[in-house]
Structure formats: structure tokens, C-alpha cells
Design a protein around this motif. Structure first.
Motif, PDB file in Angstrom:
ATOM      1  N   ASN A 192      21.564 -46.383   3.691  1.00 20.99           N
ATOM      2  CA  ASN A 192      20.939 -46.820   2.447  1.00 20.99           C
ATOM      3  C   ASN A 192      21.142 -45.707   1.427  1.00 20.99           C
ATOM      4  O   ASN A 192      21.791 -44.699   1.722  1.00 20.99           O
ATOM      5  CB  ASN A 192      19.456 -47.146   2.635  1.00 20.99           C
ATOM      6  N   THR A 193      20.585 -45.852   0.240  1.00 21.19           N
ATOM      7  CA  THR A 193      20.696 -44.798  -0.767  1.00 21.19           C
ATOM      8  C   THR A 193      19.804 -43.618  -0.369  1.00 21.19           C
ATOM      9  O   THR A 193      18.850 -43.789   0.403  1.00 21.19           O
ATOM     10  CB  THR A 193      20.265 -45.324  -2.144  1.00 21.19           C
ATOM     11  N   GLU A 195      17.502 -42.237  -1.956  1.00 23.58           N
ATOM     12  CA  GLU A 195      16.120 -42.470  -2.356  1.00 23.58           C
ATOM     13  C   GLU A 195      15.348 -43.279  -1.305  1.00 23.58           C
ATOM     14  O   GLU A 195      14.122 -43.202  -1.248  1.00 23.58           O
ATOM     15  CB  GLU A 195      16.068 -43.236  -3.695  1.00 23.58           C
ATOM     16  N   ARG A 196      16.057 -44.050  -0.476  1.00 22.76           N
ATOM     17  CA  ARG A 196      15.387 -45.002   0.402  1.00 22.76           C
ATOM     18  C   ARG A 196      15.411 -44.654   1.884  1.00 22.76           C
ATOM     19  O   ARG A 196      14.560 -45.095   2.635  1.00 22.76           O
ATOM     20  CB  ARG A 196      16.008 -46.395   0.217  1.00 22.76           C
ATOM     21  N   VAL A 197      16.414 -43.902   2.346  1.00 23.80           N
ATOM     22  CA  VAL A 197      16.504 -43.646   3.788  1.00 23.80           C
ATOM     23  C   VAL A 197      15.341 -42.766   4.247  1.00 23.80           C
ATOM     24  O   VAL A 197      14.866 -41.899   3.510  1.00 23.80           O
ATOM     25  CB  VAL A 197      17.845 -42.966   4.168  1.00 23.80           C
ATOM     26  N   ARG A 198      14.898 -42.980   5.473  1.00 22.21           N
ATOM     27  CA  ARG A 198      13.772 -42.235   6.015  1.00 22.21           C
ATOM     28  C   ARG A 198      14.207 -41.006   6.814  1.00 22.21           C
ATOM     29  O   ARG A 198      13.373 -40.155   7.127  1.00 22.21           O
ATOM     30  CB  ARG A 198      12.929 -43.156   6.908  1.00 22.21           C
ATOM     31  N   ARG A 205      16.808 -34.343   0.092  1.00 29.11           N
ATOM     32  CA  ARG A 205      16.783 -35.459  -0.859  1.00 29.11           C
ATOM     33  C   ARG A 205      16.721 -34.932  -2.298  1.00 29.11           C
ATOM     34  O   ARG A 205      17.440 -35.396  -3.184  1.00 29.11           O
ATOM     35  CB  ARG A 205      15.589 -36.363  -0.567  1.00 29.11           C
TER      36      ARG A 205
END
Length: 439
Positions: A192-193, A195-198, A205
Motif C-alpha cells: 500500500n502507500t 501513509e497506509r501500511v502498518r 514513514r
């Protein structure tokens, strides 16, 4: 001092993104070269001349080029996760179904569908790099992305060459296609981007978001506003990048499509041994391409990526690739492989550096996928000509010598173009920018 220590301890999980892109490009080119490895038995089964094989080699580039700009717009609109997944699913299925073709028309259809699916890879790769990679690392990550296109033929030449020799040409396409679905499963699960990956740390980040956009030198805010493809096309710089890419890709497709046949026909090497020998220059180019990408980042560390000075490295790489001009004068196989290795390293480095230069000179990240699509269209206009022109040259002269000569001259032309046409950043109105970039 504290900041330096923090960044030293910071994780490099964005390296997984570089690995994803490397594998995407590798699988893309494995599927492309599968036909070249199996060219001799396919030509025999379907009674094809060198001209017929030239058109078959070139066919996937037709739809690849046709769909590039739409894929660039779709990638900017719907995002990289969806478009990469759709693209690799389509081209992997088409590759696998090539093995079921019972006619020349069936082979052509499978290659055309494969080309349409593969048109997603470069716009996706460019946008992922812009989203995930700090500007100071773009050279080496672009090199990793591009080096996959040389690792793919290296691995595929050995693996599929053995499969063709042992089990026939059809099974090789099924195996090549299946590999793409393995990548697709991992992509959908983990990507994912930033901003979104955990799985990304907070520090990493923040570093990515802070450093991924480097504004070209001397450009004001208004000039960096997104103006769409038509606005970009008013810039001489994007045309210079596209022409440079074309002069380089011509040689890449010459190798990709005709190198195995050249070794089998002129050097009388078996299919299995052809795979091993063809893998040598491709493998060497992977290592050298990544090293050159890293050196280009170090070269720009003091002056900054926004100056556009990476063009000098692009020109040097193209001049290195022009070593191909020596091929007609070499008779010993070890020396021939050395020249092929140097040439492939030069053109591999040119592509990755040219991709990085595009990012360096493009102020607005929202334009990156469509700008990359335009650049790759320019490359593939030349690329679709290379297999066909080579087929006609072989048919007319009974030799590959002129084919190598044309490729070498185009590389020298490309070096001149990149030095003269890419001297300003791409803005909405390039004439407004008085920031001529230092050489």
C-alpha cells in the motif's frame, strides 16, 4: 549528531518496495524473452522466416506502446496497487496461454494481450518510487527496478532454455506465466502507500514523506502545479528524455529478441547452451546497473538531484553501450560475451538513470505516471522497430553485422540528445523558468 544517529538506526523497510519492483520487472522480462528462447522450434513448427519471426517478436510492443498512456492516466487515477495487480494478472495469463497456441495467429494474439498487460509496469514503478523513495535514493532504486529487466532474461535464459530442450517449447510459457501469479498474491497482501501500511516504523514513514519530493532548482510554486500531459509535452525536456529512451531501447530489444537466435545461428550453439551463454551478459549488467545507480546518487549528493546533472551520467552510460559497434570484428566467444556484457550494462544503466532524471526534472508528483508513460512510449516506438528491422537486415545481408552497427550509432545519437535537450525542468510553462541547469 543526534539526528545522524537516529537515521543510522532507522529501519530500511522501504527496501521491500525496491524488492517488489525488482521482481515485477524481472517477471515482466522473463515473459518477454520466453519467445526468444523458444524461437528456433517455434519457427520450425510454424514454418516462419526471419521476417516472420521479426514481426512475432515485435507484436507485443504494439499493444504495449498503445496502452502506455492510458495506463499512465489510470495509474494516476486509481493507484498503483490496483493497476499493478490488474496488469500482471493479464500478462501472466496471456503468457501461460501462449503455450496452447496452435497457429501463428494464436501466437500473435497471446503476445498482443501480453503487451497490453505489461504496459502497466513502468507507470506503476515510477509512481511507486515517487511515493516511497526519498529523492536522494532514487538513482539506486530506479537501478534496482530496471535491473530486474536484465535479471529476468538471465534467469529465464537458463531455466526456460533447459525446459525447452527437455520438454518442448510449450511448457516453458506455462511456467513463466505461473510465476507472475505468485508475485500478485504477495503484492495484494503486503503493498500500500507509505501513509497506509502498518509494517512501516513512524520514523521511516516521516523520512519518506519529508524527503520524497525534491523541487527542481529555481522553480517557483506556480510553475510546479500539475498541468496534465499536454502541458508536459510543450517541454523540450520530456521530448529529449523520450528520444534518449528510444535510442537506448532499440538496442535492448535487439538483444531481447535476437540474441539467442544469433548465438544459435552464427555460433552454432544448442538451445540449452544458448540459455546459459545469454545469461552471462544479462547477469553482469544487473550488478553493474545497481552500482552505477548508487554512484549517480553519490555524484548528486552535493549539488542536489534537482539540478539535472544526472544527464551527464546518462550520456556516459550510452557511450559505454556503444561498445556494441565492436561485435562484427570479434570472433572469439569469450571476448564476444565481454562486449555483450559491457553493452548491456551500458543500456541497463541508461534506462535506470533516465528514469531517475525524469523524476529529478518533474516538479509535480501527480504527473509522474503519465510522464513516465510518455517516456516509455518514446522508447517503445524504437523498440517495436528493432525486431522487425533486424529481421529485414538479416534477410537482406545474411548477417547480423549491420544490425549491431545501427544499434551502436543510435546509442551515440542518444548521448548527444540527452546532453542538449534536457537542460531545464519540466514546468507548466517552461519558458518562464530562467533556471538553466548547470552541466
Amino acid at each position: 549528531m543526534g539526528l545522524a544517529n537516529t537515521e543510522t538506526r532507522m529501519s530500511f523497510r522501504r527496501g521491500w518496495i525496491a524488492l517488489f519492483l525488482f521482481c515485477l520487472s524481472m517477471i515482466n522480462y522473463m515473459d518477454r524473452i520466453a519467445l526468444s528462447i523458444a524461437a528456433k522450434p517455434i519457427a520450425q513448427e510454424f514454418h516462419l522466416t526471419s521476417i516472420g519471426m521479426g514481426y512475432l517478436f515485435s507484436s507485443f510492443v504494439w499493444t504495449y506502446t498503445l496502452f502506455l498512456l492510458p495506463m499512465g492516466f489510470l495509474t494516476d487515477r486509481f493507484g498503483t496497487k490496483k493497476m499493478a495487480g490488474l496488469g500482471i494478472a493479464v500478462w501472466s495469463a496471456a503468457t501461460a496461454l501462449t503455450g496452447a497456441a496452435s497457429s501463428f495467429a494464436g501466437l500473435m494474439l497471446a503476445r498482443l494481450v501480453m503487451g497490453a498487460g505489461e504496459s502497466s509496469s513502468n507507470p506503476v514503478g515510477a509512481k511507486v518510487i515517487r511515493q516511497w523513495i526519498p529523492a536522494s535514493e532514487r538513482g539506486v532504486v530506479n537501478a534496482m527496478f530496471n535491473s530486474g529487466s536484465y535479471a529476468g532474461p538471465a534467469i529465464c535464459s537458463v531455466m526456460l532454455g533447459s525446459l525447452v530442450a527437455l520438454f518442448g517449447w510449450r511448457i516453458s510459457f506455462v511456467v513463466a506465466g505461473a510465476i507472475g501469479f505468485v508475485w500478485l498474491a504477495a503484492w495484494l497482501l503486503f503493498f500500500n502507500t507509505p501513509e497506509r501500511v502498518r509494517w512501516l516504523s513512524t520514523d521511516e514513514r516521516e523520512k519518506i514523506l519529508r524527503e520524497r519530493d525534491a523541487k527542481p532548482a529555481g522553480i517557483d510554486h506556480q510553475a510546479t502545479e500539475s498541468g496534465g500531459l499536454l502541458a508536459l509535452m510543450r517541454s523540450p525536456t520530456i521530448w529529449g528524455l523520450a528520444i534518449t529512451q528510444g535510442c537506448n531501447v532499440y538496442t535492448q530489444y535487439l538483444f531481447l529478441t535476437w540474441l539467442p537466435s544469433y548465438l544459435q545461428t552464427t555460433r552454432h550453439i544448442t538451445i540449452a547452451h544458448t540459455g546459459v551463454l545469454a545469461a552471462v551478459p544479462y547477469a553482469a549488467s544487473v550488478v553493474l546497473c545497481i552500482i552505477v545507480g548508487r554512484l549517480s546518487d553519490r555524484y548528486l549528493k552535493t549539488s542536489g538531484v534537482g539540478t539535472g546533472r544526472r544527464r551527464n551520467a546518462v550520456a556516459l552510460a550510452m557511450i559505454t553501450g556503444a561498445t556494441i559497434l565492436a561485435v562484427p570484428f570479434i570472433s572469439d566467444l569469450p571476448w564476444l560475451l565481454l562486449v555483450f556484457s559491457i553493452t548491456l550494462a551500458g543500456i541497463a544503466s541508461t534506462t535506470s538513470l533516465n528514469f531517475a532524471l525524469l523524476n529529478d526534472l518533474l516538479p509535480n508528483s501527480r504527473d509522474i505516471a503519465k510522464a513516465m508513460a510518455f517516456l516509455v512510449v518514446g522508447g517503445n516506438v524504437f523498440g517495436m522497430i528493432a525486431p522487425i528491422a533486424t529481421g529485414y537486415v538479416i534477410h537482406a545481408t545474411g548477417s547480423y553485422n549491420w544490425a549491431f552497427g545501427i544499434a551502436g550509432l543510435l546509442l551515440l545519437v542518444g548521448a548527444i540528445v540527452v546532453l542538449t535537450m534536457t537542460r531545464s525542468p519540466m514546468t507548466r510553462d517552461q519558458k518562464r523558468s530562467q533556471a538553466e541547469v548547470a552541466a
